[in-house]
Each structure stands twice: as C-alpha cells, then as structure tokens.
Design an enzyme around this catalytic site. Structure first.
Site, PDB file in Angstrom:
ATOM      1  CB  THR A   1      -0.924   0.072   1.231  1.00 17.50           C
ATOM      2  OG1 THR A   1      -0.121   0.232   2.404  1.00 17.50           O
ATOM      3  CG2 THR A   1      -1.778  -1.185   1.369  1.00 17.50           C
ATOM      4  CG  HIS A   2       0.325   4.508   1.478  1.00 15.72           C
ATOM      5  ND1 HIS A   2      -0.196   5.770   1.451  1.00 15.72           N
ATOM      6  CD2 HIS A   2      -0.506   3.782   2.281  1.00 15.72           C
ATOM      7  CE1 HIS A   2      -1.290   5.826   2.216  1.00 15.72           C
ATOM      8  NE2 HIS A   2      -1.501   4.616   2.723  1.00 15.72           N
TER       9      HIS A   2
ATOM     10  CB  SER B   1      18.553   1.498 -24.934  1.00 17.80           C
ATOM     11  OG  SER B   1      19.387   2.613 -25.195  1.00 17.80           O
TER      12      SER B   1
ATOM     13  CE  LYS C   1      17.121   1.037 -20.176  1.00 13.51           C
ATOM     14  NZ  LYS C   1      16.586   1.437 -18.871  1.00 13.51           N
TER      15      LYS C   1
ATOM     16  CG  ASN D   1      14.149  -0.304 -21.992  1.00 14.78           C
ATOM     17  OD1 ASN D   1      14.668  -0.351 -20.877  1.00 14.78           O
ATOM     18  ND2 ASN D   1      14.709   0.320 -23.015  1.00 14.78           N
TER      19      ASN D   1
ATOM     20  CD  GLU E   1       8.229   1.859 -20.576  1.00 17.46           C
ATOM     21  OE1 GLU E   1       8.832   1.140 -21.409  1.00 17.46           O
ATOM     22  OE2 GLU E   1       8.677   2.925 -20.147  1.00 17.46           O
TER      23      GLU E   1
ATOM     24  CE1 TYR F   1     -25.325  13.912 -37.519  1.00  9.93           C
ATOM     25  CE2 TYR F   1     -25.708  15.495 -39.268  1.00  9.93           C
ATOM     26  CZ  TYR F   1     -24.880  14.591 -38.641  1.00  9.93           C
ATOM     27  OH  TYR F   1     -23.623  14.355 -39.109  1.00  9.93           O
TER      28      TYR F   1
ATOM     29  CD  GLN G   1     -20.591  12.459 -40.407  1.00 14.39           C
ATOM     30  OE1 GLN G   1     -21.696  12.664 -39.911  1.00 14.39           O
ATOM     31  NE2 GLN G   1     -20.411  11.723 -41.465  1.00 14.39           N
TER      32      GLN G   1
ATOM     33  CE  LYS H   1     -18.931   7.882 -39.403  1.00 14.17           C
ATOM     34  NZ  LYS H   1     -18.792   7.952 -40.889  1.00 14.17           N
TER      35      LYS H   1
END
Lengths: 398, 398, 398, 398
Positions: D157-158, D280, D286, D288, D293, D320, D325, D328
């Site tokens: 928690t936290h 990277s 790296k 990643n 993400e 209308y 439009q 959509k």
C-alpha cells in the site's frame, strides 16, 4: 530493404507484440524524415569537428542524408512497419549506401535525443505556420470588416438582445483575440526553441560533443543543457503547444457558434453562400452550415488531444518512458486540425455576407433600453432610478 | 442588511432557483472584496474627472470603499447568500452609508466589466505569488543540491537502471523546468494585464469614460479596447492560467513519483523524515509518503479544472453568458492547490535526505554498460559493433 | 476533544504538512457520519458473534454509535481538522464515552475498508436519490407534455428548420433518454452494491471475520470477496457513477440549450416566466435565462469530475494509495450538482410555457418540403427525382 | 465511378471546404460497409412488404447489396473521397448496377438513421468482441494463477510493503475486476441494442414503415421509438461505450504498472521474457518493458476519446448536428485500442514468470507486523495497545 532496429540484439520479438509497440510510428514519422535528415547532418558535421568522423566520412554522410531528404520531398521515401520508425529507416538506408560508415552516425547519440530533435524542428516549423495562418485569418477579418464593418446589428448577452453592436466591433474582437493567440504562439516558440541534441538517452553521453555547434547549425536559440530536463520537458512542451492550439480553435468555435445562430433564417444577420453549405438526403430544402459545425466541433478534438498528453505525462518516473511515444500523434493531429481550420475559416470569411436589412430589422427598441436609461441620467436622474423607470417598460406580468 | 441585487426589478425570484443561480459565489467572492474596492475607487475617481460625480462625492465614496476594504482585511466583511455576490454586497453597504450616492458608483459600469476587473486584479496577484513561490521552490532545490549534489546514483529510463546520474543533475532538471514555468507565468501575466473596466456589459457604455485613467490607476499595462473581446477573453485567460498551473503541478507530480519510488526501502536512495510520513490504522510498521502521493494526485485535480473551463467555454454565443460564472471556482481552486503544493514541496525538500550508501549500492555494473561500449569505440571499434559486444554480456536466454 | 489519529505513533507531524494531507476531509466527511455509524454497528455485532467482543460490550458500542448518529442528524456532531476525518472523530468519541472499549471497535478493520464501506452506503443512497429525482423529472415532463403536447412546431437539424415536430415528440425524447439513464443508474447500483467490509487494508486481516453477516446487516447484495479488488475498484466505481451522472447532466444540457434558443424572442416557441429569469445591472430590459445557462454549464462540471477521478486513478501501484482520497470530493460534488439540477429542472418545467402562436408562425412552408417530396413519390415519381424537383424551389443563386 | 452525394442539388461545393467536411469518413467508413449492406437489405425487404418496392425490385437490390458485401469482405470495395462516405458509395454502386432502382432504396430513409443503424450494428459486434476478449484475458489470468498462484509475495500500500499477498490474490483481483467490466459491457449492449432505422432525419418520415420488421430482421432487441431521442442518443451511447472501455483499459493500466515496478531487478518478483522487451539504441544492457508502458499509456488515450465525445456532445440544439460526425472516429479507435490491448495483455500473461526466490526474499519481517499485532490481540491485549507495541519496533528516530 534492411530492417535492423537501432537497438537490435538478435533476439526475435514476438510478432503481435511488435505490432503493438510499433503502432502508427512508421506512418506518423513520414512527417519527420526531413527533420531527421537535417538533424543528422548537423550531428555528422559536429562529429567531424570533434575528430570522431573524418572529413570524407562527414561528406559522404551529408550527401547521402541530403539524398534521402530529396527522396522524401519527392514522395519516394518509405518507412516499413518492420523498420518501426524514421530513425531506423534512415540509418538502414545510410548503411545500405555507405556500409559500416552508416552505423557511425549514431555515435554520441541516442534515439531519445534524436527523436526529440526532429520533433522540435517539426514543432518550430508548425508553430511558425500557425502564426502565418493566424495572420492570414486576421487579414480576412479585416477585409470582411472593411466590407461590412459599418453595419449595426444587435449585440447579445445570455443569447438575448442586449445593446447595439456592429460588424466592426465583432470582427475587431476576433482580431484582438487572434492577436493574443499569436503572442501565446510566440511564447511557446521560445520555449520549444531549445536544442536537445547531445543529451543521449537522458543522462548525457560518455564522450565530448559540441552541443553549441549543433544547436547553432540547426537554428535553435539555445542549448537545453540538462539532459534529464530534456526528457522531462517531453509532454510539457507538447501540452503547451496543444493548449495554445485549443485557444485558436476556441476562437473559431465561438465565431462558428455566432455564425450558425446569426445565420438562422429567423435572425438572418449573416448569410452563407450555397457553395459553403451542404444538403440533406431526405429534406430537399436544407442548406446546412456543416463547415461551421465542424469548426465548432474540432475545438473539442484539440482539447482532447491536450488532455491525452496531460494524462499520459503524469505519474511517471523521471527518464524516458515509452508512454511518451504516444504524445507524438496528438500534437501532429493538433497542428493538422488547427492549420486546416484556420485556412477554411479564412476562406469562409471571403464568402460570408451580412444582410443589412435583417440587421436593421433586428434593432428593435429594447436594444436601446440602456441608451434610454442613460438619457435620463444625463437629465440628472441617478442611474439606479433611471434603470428602474426604463425596466418597467419591459416588464409584463406573466 | 440590505440585499437589493444590482439588477432587481421588484419581481420575486423563485427561492429554489435563486439558490441554484447564486451557487457558491457569495463564498468565493470573499477573495474579491479587496479587488472590487480598489477597482471601484478607480472608477469613482474617473467619474469625478469626467464630471459625472462631484469631488465631494468621489471623496465620500473613496473613504467608504477604503473602510470596506479594511473591514474585509480584518475579516469583518460578510456577503450574505441573498446578496448573491461581492458586487451587490459592496454597493448595498455604500448605499447604507451614503444614501443615494451609493447608487451612483454604478454609473458607466456593468456587473460584467466590474467582475472581470476584480478577477483580473486577483489573477495578477496570484500569478505574482506563484512566481514568487516557484522561485522559493527553486531556492529549496539549490539548497538540496548543495547538500547532496555530488552523490552519484543510477539514472533510470523505462523504470529500469540506465546510466549514472547524480543528485545535482536531478535537482538541476527540476530547477530548469520550474524556470520555464516561470517564463510561462510571465507570458500569462502579460496576457491578463489588460484593463476590462469601462466596457460595460460587453458593448460599451453610452457615456464617455476615461478608460486609460482607470487602467493606469489600477496598474494595468494596457486597456483591453474591444468590449466584445473583453467578454470573449473570459474562459481564454482562465484556461491559459490553469494550463500553466498544470505545468507547475506536473513538475511536482513527476518529482513526487521519483521520490515515492526512489524512497522505497528496496531502493532507498531517498529518505523521508518520519514527520513527513503518516501511518496505517492496521499495520503498525507503516510509514507512508502521503504527502508525496497527494502532490502527485493534485496534478490531476488542476488538469480537471482546466478541462472544466475549456468545456464550459465552448459552443457559446458571443457576449456574456451565465455559464462563465462557473469558471471562477476552478481558477481560484487551481491557484490555491498550486500555491499550497509549492509551499509543501519546498518544505519537504528541506527535510529530504539522500542515502549515500544505498545510492552507491545501486550503481551496479550494468549502469556502466554505455561507458563500456564507448571505451571500445575509443579503441577504434564502430559504435554499432561495440554495442553488440557489450549487449551480449547482459543477454541471458530465457 | 480527543484527537488521536487511528494511526498515531506519537511522532508529531509537521503542521503545514498535516494541513495539506487532511485537506477538506474533515468537512466532506460530515456526509458520512451516519454511514460510518451504521457500518460500525454492523462490525461491532459481528465481532460479538465471533466472540471477539462480549455481548455487553457490543450493546454499549451500538448504543453509543446510535447516539452519535442521532447527534449528527441533529447537526450536533462535528469533526475537527485535527481529527482529520470522520473515522477518527467517531472512534475518539467512543473512547471518551466508553474508555478502552472504544478502541476495540477497530479490531479486524482498517481505515481502508472502513472508508470504503461508509462511501458505498453513501453512494447507494445517492444513486437511489438520483433514480427518484429522475423519475420526478419524468413526471414533470409528462405533465408538461399533457399541457402542451399537441402543439406542432418546427423540428430542427443543423440549427435550421427541418421538418414538423411537436411538444409531445420533444418531451418524449427527453423522457426516453432519462429512462435509459435510470437503467444505467440501476446497473451502477448493482456494481456498487458489494460489501468491502472485512478486507482490512487490502490484504485481508489475520483473524476470522463473518463477512457475510456484515454484508447482510448493511443491506449489501453481496460480499466483494477479493481484498485487492476492493482497493482496485476504488476509482473504478467512482468514475462509473460519475459517468452516469454526466449522462443525466447531458440530457439537461441539451434541453437547456433548446430552451435558451427556442425562447429567444426571435423564435419564441417557449416562454420562461419572469420569476425564473434574472436581470442585468446595466440593461433595464433584460430577462436572462441564467437558470438554463447554469444547467447547461454544469454538465461540463460533472464531466470534469469524472476526468478528475480517471486522471487520479491511473498509473498507480496496486493497493491503496493516498491519491484515492481525492476521489471523494468529485463524487460528492457530482451527486450534489446532479441532484440539485434535476430538482431545478423539474421545477422549471412546471413554469415553462409554450407559445402556440409563435409555434404556428414558425411552421413556414420549407418545413414541409419533405412531405411535398413524398407526395410526389406517392404519385409514382422516384424519391431521388422528387427530391430534386422540390429542392429547386428552395435554391436561389447567391 | 459515380460520385453523386445523397444530398446533391447541382451546386458545386468549394473544393477546400469539401475536403474539410468529408474529413476521414471515407476511410473510417470502410469498417461500416458490411453493416450498411445488411441494414439496406432489411430496409429493402421492408419497403417490399409495405408495397413501396415490388418483389422483383427487392430481390435485385438484395442481390446487389450482397455482392457489395462480398466485395468488401474480399477487400475489393473502395470509397473515394469524392463519394464522401459509405452510404453514397453504396448507393452509387447500386445505381450503376440497377439504374433508377438504385435510387429507390433511399425511400423512407435519411442518411441520419442510416448512419446510426450501421454504427449500432458495428457497436454491437465490437462490444461482443470485447466481451469475448475479456473472457480470454480472464482465462489467461486463471492459467497464470494456476502456474504461480501459490507463491506468496509482499502486498503493497502507498508503494510500500504492507502485508503478505499472493499471486492467487493478485490474479483474482484482476479477474473479478474484469468480470465487473463484462457486466458493464453487457449493460451497455442492452442500451445500444435499439433500432434507429425508420426515424429519418430525426422527425420521422411521411410514409408508413414497419419499424418492428427491420428491427427484428437486424437482430435488434427493440425499436428506439422516439425519432428525436434517436438523434439525442448519439453521443450518449458513444460515451457510455467509451467509458466502459476506459474501465477495461484502467485494469490493464494498473496491472501494467504493477508489472513494471515488480519486475524492476531491484524487486524482481515478476520476470518478462526477452521477446517481450525492447532495447535501447545507446545502452547495450537494457531490456525495457515497452509493451507494459504502452498498455499503461493507452488507458489515457481511451479516456481522451471519451472526453472528445463528451466535449462534442454538449451545448447543441436538439436534432442532428454535423458535430456528431466526429464522434465516429474516437469510438472506432477506442474499440481498436482496447481489443488490441486485451489481446496483447493475454499473450503477455502467457510468457510472464514469477521469481519464487525474489518473492520469498521480499517477505521481510515488517510485512508480518500486522500478524504480530494480532497475535498480541489473541493474547488479550486491545488492538490499539498491540498496535502501539509493535509500531515501536519499526520507529527509528530520524
């Protein structure tokens, strides 16, 4: 076509995952080809100056990058989905043409600062374009005002007639507001005008680079020194750009709302020529102000782009996060929508007419109630009493 | 207490409806008492100059307005719900003290330009306060950096160790970013610094006023000439202010996110003193970074305030609409949240510690992989090959 | 008044920091006193059943909690800023009255599940209230329709006259839409109707509790079993509630927009009685539809509350985060705004009039162009040709 | 290729204006070809039943519409920019193949109800797809839990260790949350499952149609009776769909945030296989978590789509408006993003590993502090005292 990603380590990536991570970059990045070439040229020259590349190498790279830039201008440059983005596509092409030398261009650079450099150059061009289009919109307003400025029509508050207004006053308000937008665009330009090139992945690079040289070469006003800030400013600059674009769009939203209502036949102060209206597939009599409605609606589009960037940018650990990739599209779409809207709005003003008769007919006596009260004031009555006297005329019990 | 609304015509308003329309104005407006007095003083003096009020009348009004201002500073001025807003409350008080003369102050003025003038003065003060607090935050960062700046710790990208960073670099990024915020605040100040007084309800007033005089008296940089633009700029200026506040809050959101993660005992680079943490009602061991979490969350609060204003401002007919009244609260809350957050963040930096040992322990060999690759580059290997060589060390099959 | 926070460990918290973390909880929580008492009573009884509290202890606690509940209903219960929230305030009062026994109530409970339980009960009551008010709004629409339903007036598309419509059709649309909102409210109620009590801080509690008993006691439809989901659902449930509220507000926004435009004297189909309009401080003739404008604007308010919750909830590690505290206010304000708006709108419909003459006058021939085309269709002409024939009548060259 | 727009009156539209109004419809509408054919077939059959078309005519139209549908499934159907949208493209093709008969299909229909019918069918299919993908995601979670469920790891928690948790508990929370999303999807399906066909432009059509027949033919649960509500519900239904999609995305945002942090080598509870990570261009070591993400970031994307619709829908006159439009695209993109994310997340769970050793190592003594306190409670000490005793162990002065 070679498709070696700049970070390729020889481990195949899951196909579906790759689709997901590449997203639309390979399409969006078509707008960045020019800028990535220009930035790479500056970087190559700088590597030459630092003795990392030989003069001949620099020349070859510069020539090839200019070739790519030209290809792109002729619409002959493509980025494949496999290549993922413009940066891989260009480096692949360099390597194909120049062999191992192509790989040397990435010395002292990370995709992180490379992307940002291309984007900043793109932003600068588009902010300049917005300023130019805003000025053209102002010109159109001046021209409209010189045609119709003298016409007096009712001014409204609370969607109710209030006091006399004029086309000149109305056009002038839109001009002044757009002028303030230009001021905001210029302030944003100053912010964006910092060179990120040379900051690597966000923590500098372990070799010496001449950042002032590339900044100058690319026309940046200054070097953005702190590499962590370079990364932190992604999202910040983007949302500031989008905020200013929402202000331009808001002006057009408000003007469009005025024109939609003031060109209702029931009021009729403004008239839209037929070639600016569209019809209905069922109602033969209709001439609809679709253009104005879309101008009105597109404000909300750009507002949502700004929110997109602001949502994505929060609660992230410092340093580049892939989330930031998604801020590219909203800014690009924001520029596109705004620039197109400014063009369309200016064009529309060219065809817009004011109906002098309807304007005059609209000037019913209640529009002059405030003048009436002030006439009493001039005769020595306090404004509060004059107000009450006049207001009685307009109060019927119901 | 007299409660004659400025637009009262003697017809009783439906009680429930009145509650609805007054809303929280009578509470929020407590922040505007001072500014409305100052603006009214300038207006009275100008009416004197124009010969609309006699010198003695002006003096009486100015004295009484100064009294009200003082009362308000002592917390003795109140606005009743019935009075609806600060403008009615002040005029009622003037009329009570000065009789009919109290009513004369509203000559040549509408509540519309009166509200805007008070708000602009309030905005200017609060933008100045934000600039000052931002500078204090920068001072706190400098001081923090001078204590711990030399400590090297891992820099992260993608929430993964990337390359060596330092407290100096990190603090410097926050400083540069806040510096850019100050630039934006200053640009916004320029925008807001236009006097709306004298534009009436949005279409001017039918008597001659000296708008330059009141603008100068009130310290505005210039007169906002076009009365329609004065009304159109409501919502525009507010959202620009709020945008800039979101940028300040974003900086703190990002810094708070760093501190929350980097002070996890598992990493431990930063340490929060106990008096800045709170506990759990069930878990005795907990020391929670609530302050940081709230700083993080409040960014989203201010973003939503900006959206509120942007939502309210769209699709409206030119000229004042009552909708605009609702833009007052988000700006006021935006300032409050931002100012308090800046204070708290600066205070927090005063107690924040860096754990040198944990920072050092964090500097595992992978953090230096880029340096390793560049060492190979210096030995004549191309960066692409050096990259591949080093990357092999960090690739295990899984 | 005792002010021992539930997580107090004897270390003083920084004053300014405390102000920042407490925020407005101590004010907002006044709405939760009743619900926290009810939930605590259920919890006490359950602890009794589990043998953790003795029967006499349970009785004392229940009596005292009922006392507090009554005090609160009489407006005599207060929460001090020092106490931070309703939970501390109640436990402090219990301890003051019952000594050590007061502290036992928190056995098997964390503030995390306690807060959620009180909030859920509060949500359930307010969703029920929204359903009830929506039904009253529907009743008002039916009554309005039975008074004026037969009146035919022009229907609009694109803010242009389109085809004949009627008050019955218009009212019916608003009724059907509100009916669908009620369906959404009921679906949301089902979602929210899960008991979080007994999940502790989000990972259960180390003693056996009878969660079914408390759920039943509190009238929850089911137990929300997974303690991690209990925490994850905070933000989710809140934003779903707020989404549904935005739909109610959107209906009123659209109705208000119609009324604002259709009651313009230039069209005049609707008439607002004077006691529902407000005036201008400068223009004596004005009767402004402020109520409608505020109804329109408040839609955007609630939309921004939803965004607030959605912004705060993202990018957070699972398990309670203090950020979530800030989702309390937007939901509470969302309910308040929506409930008040529904009341005001229903009241307004009671006074709203339709001007039969203006409606008839509005039915110009173009409104019947589609009928005209279909008359030709009935005579055997294809719709496309009929359309073209009729459209020529309404096309003037310009 | 013929390009007669359904509302063409023979007046040329300004080219630039046309570009602006058409926008991306001609691209987006490719997703609607199938649905527009299906809806047109139902409409043709109904016109046959009503005696408006002859049986032979109906058969020809149905055959040709089935042809178009097949062409579209084979990727051979195109919509040109000039044709503006799918509705014009299909009618043009019908007319080309069947002559005058092609024009008869539009009898008793407007583009307004035609668009809505195609969209509703598209929504229904995609909501069903989301339900199906959500269930597959749940299956993947169950499978993950059956592999690793027994592993105990710290619950937070936290962003701080709190109490013991387990993979089973964590997976279970995500399952329960997704289950509630499915409930919301089903509620939304009910809302959307109303046939708009036969309501014309929003005020009905002047000939008798059998709306029940088309509704049944198309598989709609009921007829949406009120034609004005049909138009009002555009924007409403869309934003409800998008709200539910944000809830699905939020679940993945939260799960992704967990995985990003819990797979940091410093904690290491989770492990992502190399083929799900990217590298990277500058840092050879790296790996990643880009996929995670992007999952995290895309939540904010969908939130902004919802806002887009909510912004566009407000402050509009009933009937209308072309603004609609623009709703959509956000819905289509919302479905696309959510469906792809669900697929990717399920796939990812297939490769995700839990590191048992790191999980065990994470279970430091403080994670058991609550258990410790409750052991004291079992020995007769009140919880408040037990809490204080245990908390002292974890409080160091600093």
């Amino acid at each position: 076509m070679p498709t070696n990603k700049l970070w390729d380590k020889g481990i195949p990536l899951d196909e579906e995952i790759e689709d997901f991570t590449v997203g639309e970059d390979y399409i969006l990045d078509m707008k960045l080809v020019k800028y990535d070439c220009i930035a790479s040229i500056a970087h190559a020259k700088m590597l030459g100056k630092m003795g990392i590349l030989k003069e001949a190498e620099v020349n070859k790279l510069v020539n090839e990058l200019n070739n790519i830039k030209e290809l792109s201008e002729e619409g002959k440059f493509t980025i494949s989905k496999k290549q993922e983005d413009v940066h891989t596509a260009i480096e692949n092409m360099l390597t194909e043409a120049l062999g191992e030398l192509g790989g040397k261009i990435h010395t002292g650079r990370s995709r992180n600062d490379q992307v940002l450099t291309a984007l900043r150059l793109y932003y600068k061009d588009n902010i300049a374009e917005c300023i130019s289009l805003s000025k053209q919109y102002i010109v159109a307003l001046h021209s409209f005002s010189s045609n119709y400025g003298g016409i007096v029509l009712p001014g409204y508050t609370h969607t109710r007639k209030a006091m006399p207004s004029s086309i000149r006053l109305w056009s002038g308000a839109l001009i002044d507001s757009m002028q303030d937008n230009i001021t905001l665009l210029e302030a944003t330009l100053l912010l964006v005008d910092q060179s990120p090139l040379g900051t690597g992945a966000g923590y500098g690079v372990p070799i010496k680079l001449d950042r002032n040289m590339t900044a100058k070469e690319l026309g940046f006003a200054k070097v953005q020194e702190n590499p962590i800030y370079v990364q932190l400013s992604r999202g910040k600059f983007e949302s500031t750009i989008l905020h200013v674009l929402t202000q331009i769009m808001l002006d057009m939203n408000r003007a469009a709302t005025d024109l939609i209502i003031f060109s209702m036949p029931e009021l009729g102060y403004f008239e839209l020529p037929d070639k600016f209206t569209t019809g209905s597939s069922i109602m033969p009599q209709k001439k609809n102000p679709d253009v104005l409605e879309l101008l009105r609606a597109k404000y909300h589009l750009v507002v949502s782009y700004e929110m997109q960037v602001k949502g994505i940018s929060g609660n992230l650990l410092t340093g580049y996060n892939r989330d930031m990739q998604l801020t590219k599209k909203p800014v690009m779409e924001g520029f596109e929508v705004t620039e197109q809207s400014l063009k369309v709005a200016a064009r529309l003003l060219g065809g817009l007419k004011v109906n002098k008769d309807k304007a005059k007919k609209g000037l019913t006596s209640d529009v002059y109630a405030t003048d009436e009260a002030y006439r009493l004031v001039k005769n020595g009555i306090s404004f509060r009493d004059a107000y009450k006297t006049v207001s009685k005329k307009y109060t019927k019990s119901n």
